[in-house]
Scaffold this active site. Structure first.
Site, PDB file in Angstrom:
ATOM      1  N   LYS A 118       0.872  -1.183   0.000  1.00  0.00           N
ATOM      2  CA  LYS A 118       0.000   0.000   0.000  1.00  0.00           C
ATOM      3  C   LYS A 118       0.906   1.229   0.000  1.00  0.00           C
ATOM      4  CE  LYS A 118      -3.880   2.056   2.597  1.00  0.00           C
ATOM      5  NZ  LYS A 118      -4.774   1.919   3.757  1.00  0.00           N
TER       6      LYS A 118
ATOM      7  N   SER B 256      -9.607   2.183   2.967  1.00  0.00           N
ATOM      8  CA  SER B 256      -8.706   2.912   2.113  1.00  0.00           C
ATOM      9  C   SER B 256      -7.726   2.040   1.336  1.00  0.00           C
ATOM     10  CB  SER B 256      -7.906   3.911   2.960  1.00  0.00           C
ATOM     11  OG  SER B 256      -7.081   3.225   3.887  1.00  0.00           O
TER      12      SER B 256
ATOM     13  N   SER C 149      -9.941  -0.315   7.052  1.00  0.00           N
ATOM     14  CA  SER C 149      -9.319  -0.132   5.739  1.00  0.00           C
ATOM     15  C   SER C 149      -8.651  -1.371   5.161  1.00  0.00           C
ATOM     16  CB  SER C 149      -8.293   1.011   5.788  1.00  0.00           C
ATOM     17  OG  SER C 149      -8.963   2.248   5.836  1.00  0.00           O
TER      18      SER C 149
END
Lengths: 484, 483
Positions: B76, B151, B175
């Protein structure tokens, strides 16, 4: 109207840890800009603080030294504001739960005013970097070497009533932190910085007047001058019908005036909240007691011992114990010469004079304590007089070497041979008919004072090397014989 | 090859069925060919990946290979990667190449993993749809008109689209779990303090936790073996032994006590999701688990508490993005204040600005007690509720999300309805507990996630439970059409 001055101090003390409070970067002073700032100090994305336990230990030492409650649970908070030399956009500090709770120190001014000043609390925090406004063609440079240097901020109660008391308090804090060895005490390099909260009120009134805060004062002399200047300004203002505005002011030592920096209305809302990157610091009694066991003799205790053990006056004991390096030096001189009073006179007199003139810290004195002790031994055993000793000291300072070497090389040994002295005294008396007549004519109790002239003549003739005690005795004996 | 799990790929590498360079090249080619549809990567690190793969092959040949050597993954884009752009999905850091590796990144490097690239995400991890990314929304491989969740939406989409066998994520309020659920993959948010946060760009420090996203519980266990453990650089990271998470995957579940919170099965829950979750729970009963109803009465309060605490911390965490030292700086600033205002005004997107403003407001002197302190009190109560329930049952199960993936743009003008999507996930972050999301079926062709919540440091148990479920079900093996 008679006015009373009310002063409270916030003193920032840089702790002498080798690394920063929340990172492993060095805290050494004077490096090239930004060479002692690591990823954490630069507040790079993703970096996190790790608390330096040494800073905790030093803060606890300070707390114990001022007889304060130690916070067994202390919490770092974030004080949020934007400034280019504050890389994270917040300062990590303590607010609601500081490491050091209420304590106190006792102070005494040069005029002998004694007072107990209460300490409200002391907390740990990180220093900011420095903004450099010169040499950047209208822009500012940022040096983050200092960012993250550990500070203890010591907040007093508004207990001081004169600029002299404020300076005495600051000196006492300086004495304590240098004695503890938690701060190098170098005020010129900013190791100790002082904010003074100053207000005035009519004598007898209980309510405080509106205060102003004088920022970042870095010498004891400036503390006094800045407060005196500000007090005069406030009194003039009030007496002219004006009102003091709560604001932060800057003291300009070159013009000896204070100037407004920002008023209360411009003040930030710092939005303090507990720093989620750091856990509460929890310590127990055994941790505190282990630190207490390591505390050195503190200035007040040392002062008491100097009075007790060495028979010094309160004033001398106070001066000599105020700075650890000086107190250590003094005691070494005493050990070397065996005469505490003589040692006190020399450390506070001749040595202090030379140190001041050359702006030298006693730790860097070219004349060591052992060497000074050696010189004093030669005064005591009558090898040289006190006056000659000053000459020897000057040479020791400028050339180096021991007192004995210089006395020998310069032929400064005192004349103690009474035969030789008698001969000179006879010559002096023979060449001073007028003064001899005056001596004979004087009342016997006033004759003592008149010896000075003859003494001077003998010293002149011997180049100061005649033993003053011996000369006095012989002079008195011979002159009094003429009077009978 | 792209359907293989990490465990299967590791086996292939060990046996010499293919090399890490071949594997890596195949994934790089697939990303190049397919990711235009999904926008799941912000940066693809082709040269670096191939160099790492080559080194991995050498290690395998020399007999120095570990369990992870040569396996490709993606990070990420909030994990700092040395010399590689770390954007956090923001214009603010579009030009930022980190000079250091996050601890998680360094550990994967150390383990011999190959980094394919950095995945898309909501800007500064603020969002539940990936729509707040400066690089445009990632798309859900099950239906590219839908969001992949957020996210960690890029990680979810990339794994679901088989563009990488696994990816790291981070979870502040759901997330990892929410995009895992919406993309039909498996993800675990570990206990707060289990995985180092050093180098993981902070959104809300007391809630953020990194974790694995993969297709199976077994793969998550392999990843967590690499990620978990004490880090002296993170004061909130716990110094506690890390078990081998793969060693206990096959423990039997007989006697497992499952709690189902009444509050998780209210009217607000899509009834079809409720049905999939109930069916999953029935599978566990077949495996010998017992089920009882439990209560988490403050579940609804987790949303207001979270939306005070997280923005409050964010407002302070994001202060460092000031245009002074790195990142975006506005053109021709008039003075310092102008530089601050325009750099931050132009560098941050709308959702980030919204949360900074909310957080700043909540921390203001006059409101602190009413908002921040109150939220912290609620947080403690929520935690106590969980502790109480977990004295009674081994794990808590329920839906990961109240709905399947929604359409891109659908909730853009309604932030509160977007925030409501996190109702089942937020409270775990507030309590610091571990939780995972496991595929448990589909609704209208979109995947649905089962959330499994455990006690502190019960990651091994959660992975064991999820793995056993995946031995008797095939929801995790479903692939989106056309993949």
């Amino acid at each position: 109207m008679e006015w009373e001055v009310v002063i409270g101090l916030e003193i920032h003390v840089q702790l002498s840890t080798t690394t920063k409070i929340f990172s492993g970067a060095s805290t050494a002073f004077g490096a090239e800009p930004n060479t002692q700032a690591c990823a954490v100090d630069l507040a790079l994305p993703g970096t996190l603080p790790v608390f330096n336990e040494n800073a905790l230990r030093m803060a606890v030492m300070f707390g114990l030294a001022v007889d304060a409650e130690i916070g067994k649970r202390s919490v770092f908070e974030r004080k949020n504001y934007f400034y280019p030399d504050l890389p994270k956009g917040y300062q990590t500090t303590q607010l609601a739960e500081p490491i050091v709770g209420p304590g106190h120190v006792d102070i005494e001014t040069d005029e002998g005013v004694k007072r107990r000043v209460r300490i409200h609390h002391a907390h740990l925090e990180e220093d900011a970097g420095k903004s450099l406004h010169e040499d950047f063609h209208g822009m500012s440079g940022i040096d983050l070497n200092r960012a993250g240097t550990p500070l203890v901020e010591i907040v007093s109660e508004p207990d001081m009533r004169s600029s002299k008391e404020a300076a005495a308090y600051a000196r006492k804090i300086h004495a304590i932190v240098t004695t503890l060895g938690i701060c190098d005490g170098n005020m010129a390099e900013g190791s100790m910085r002082c904010d003074c909260n100053v207000s005035v009120r009519p004598k007898g009134q209980e309510a405080f007047g509106t205060r102003t805060e004088l920022k970042n004062i870095n010498s004891f002399r400036f503390i006094e001058r800045a407060i005196d200047t500000e007090v005069a300004r406030q009194i003039d203002l009030i007496e002219d019908g004006g009102k003091v505005v709560q604001e932060t002011r800057l003291y300009d030592p070159d013009r000896n005036e204070t100037r407004s920096m920002r008023s209360k209305e411009d003040a930030n809302d710092y939005r303090y909240f507990p720093c989620p990157d750091l856990l509460p610091v929890v310590i127990d009694d055994s941790y505190i007691e282990a630190i207490r066991a390591t505390l050195p003799e503190l200035p007040d205790a040392r002062r008491a011992r100097f009075i007790d053990e060495y028979g010094l006056s309160e004033y001398d004991a106070g001066v000599l114990s105020a700075y650890r390096a000086q107190a250590d030096y003094y005691e070494q001189v005493v050990n070397a010469c065996g005469d505490a009073k003589l040692a006190a006179n020399w450390v506070m007199g001749e040595l202090a004079k030379f140190l001041n003139q050359s702006d030298t810290d006693i730790k860097d004195s070219p004349v060591s304590a052992e060497q000074l002790g050696g010189l004093l031994v030669r005064i005591k055993d009558n090898t040289i007089s006190g006056n000659i000793a000053k000459k020897v000291f000057e040479l020791m300072w400028s050339r180096g070497g021991s007192a004995d070497e210089i006395i020998e090389a310069e032929g400064l040994k005192q004349v103690t041979d009474t035969g030789a002295i008698e001969q000179i005294v006879d010559e002096v008396i023979a060449n001073a008919d007028k003064q001899v007549e005056q001596y004979k004519a004087a009342e016997p109790e006033k004759r003592g004072k008149m010896l000075g002239f003859f003494m001077g003549q003998v010293m002149k003739a011997t180049g100061g090397k005649a033993n003053p005690g011996a000369v006095t005795g012989i002079l008195k004996q011979k002159l009094d014989a003429l009077c009978d | 090859m792209f359907d293989k799990t990490l465990a299967e790929l590791a086996e292939g590498l060990r046996k010499g069925d293919f090399s890490s360079v071949e594997l890596t090249s195949a994934y790089l080619a697939r990303i190049k060919a397919e990711d235009g549809r999904f926008n799941s990567f912000i940066t693809v690190t082709e040269a670096q990946a191939l160099a790492q793969a080559k080194a991995a092959d050498a290690a395998i040949a020399a007999g120095n290979a570990g369990a992870f050597t040569g396996l490709p993954i993606a990070h990420k884009d909030l994990f700092c990667t040395q010399d590689v752009r770390t954007s956090c999905g923001s214009k603010m850091l579009d030009n930022f190449a980190s000079p250091y590796d996050a601890t998680v990144v360094a550990r994967f490097k150390q383990a011999g993993a190959v980094m394919l690239g950095k995945t898309n995400m909501d800007e500064f991890a603020m969002g539940s749809s990936n729509e707040s990314s400066f690089y445009g929304p990632a798309r859900n491989p099950w239906n590219t008109d839908c969001v992949p969740g957020g996210s960690s939406g890029g990680s979810g989409a990339a794994v679901a689209a088989r563009l990488t066998p696994a990816a790291t994520g981070s979870d502040t309020g759901g997330s990892i779990r929410q995009p895992a659920a919406l993309c039909g993959i498996t993800g675990i948010k570990p206990t707060y303090g289990r995985v180092s946060r050093y180098g993981m760009i902070a959104y809300a420090s007391s809630l953020d936790q990194g974790g694995p996203m993969a297709r199976t519980a077994e793969d998550c266990a392999m990843m967590l073996n690499v990620m978990a453990g004490f880090d002296p650089m993170d004061s909130t990271c716990l110094d506690r032994e890390v078990p081998d998470y793969t060693a206990t995957l096959n423990e039997p579940l007989a006697g497992l006590k499952i709690g189902l919170p009444t509050e998780y099965f209210s009217d607000a829950l899509d009834p079809q999701i409720a049905e999939r979750v109930q069916a999953a729970v029935a599978e566990f009963e077949k495996l010998g688990a017992t089920v009882k109803e439990v209560s988490l009465p403050r579940t609804e309060l987790s949303i207001p508490a979270y939306y005070i605490i997280a923005p409050a911390e964010a407002s302070s965490n994001l202060s460092r993005f000031d245009g002074v030292r790195y990142g975006y700086r506005c053109e021709n600033p008039k003075d310092l204040e102008d530089m601050y205002k325009r750099s931050r005004g132009e560098g941050f997107g709308a959702e980030v600005k919204r949360r900074i403003m909310v957080g700043t407001y909540a921390l203001c002197a006059g409101y602190y007690d009413a908002y921040y302190n109150k939220a912290q009190q609620i947080r403690r109560l929520i935690q106590q509720d969980f502790v109480r329930v977990l004295e009674d049952v081994d794990v808590i199960m329920g839906p990961t999300t109240p709905h399947p993936a929604f359409r891109i743009g659908e909730k853009n003008n309604d932030p509160v309805s977007m925030y409501m999507e996190d109702i089942f996930t937020l409270s775990l972050n507030l309590a610091g507990l571990p939780g995972m999301s496991v595929p448990c079926g589909q609704v209208d062709g979109l995947p649905v996630g089962l959330q499994i919540i455990g006690d502190y440091f019960a990651e091994a148990k959660l992975l064991n439970i999820a793995h056993q479920f995946q031995q008797v079900t095939d929801h995790h093996q479903q692939a989106p059409a056309g993949i």
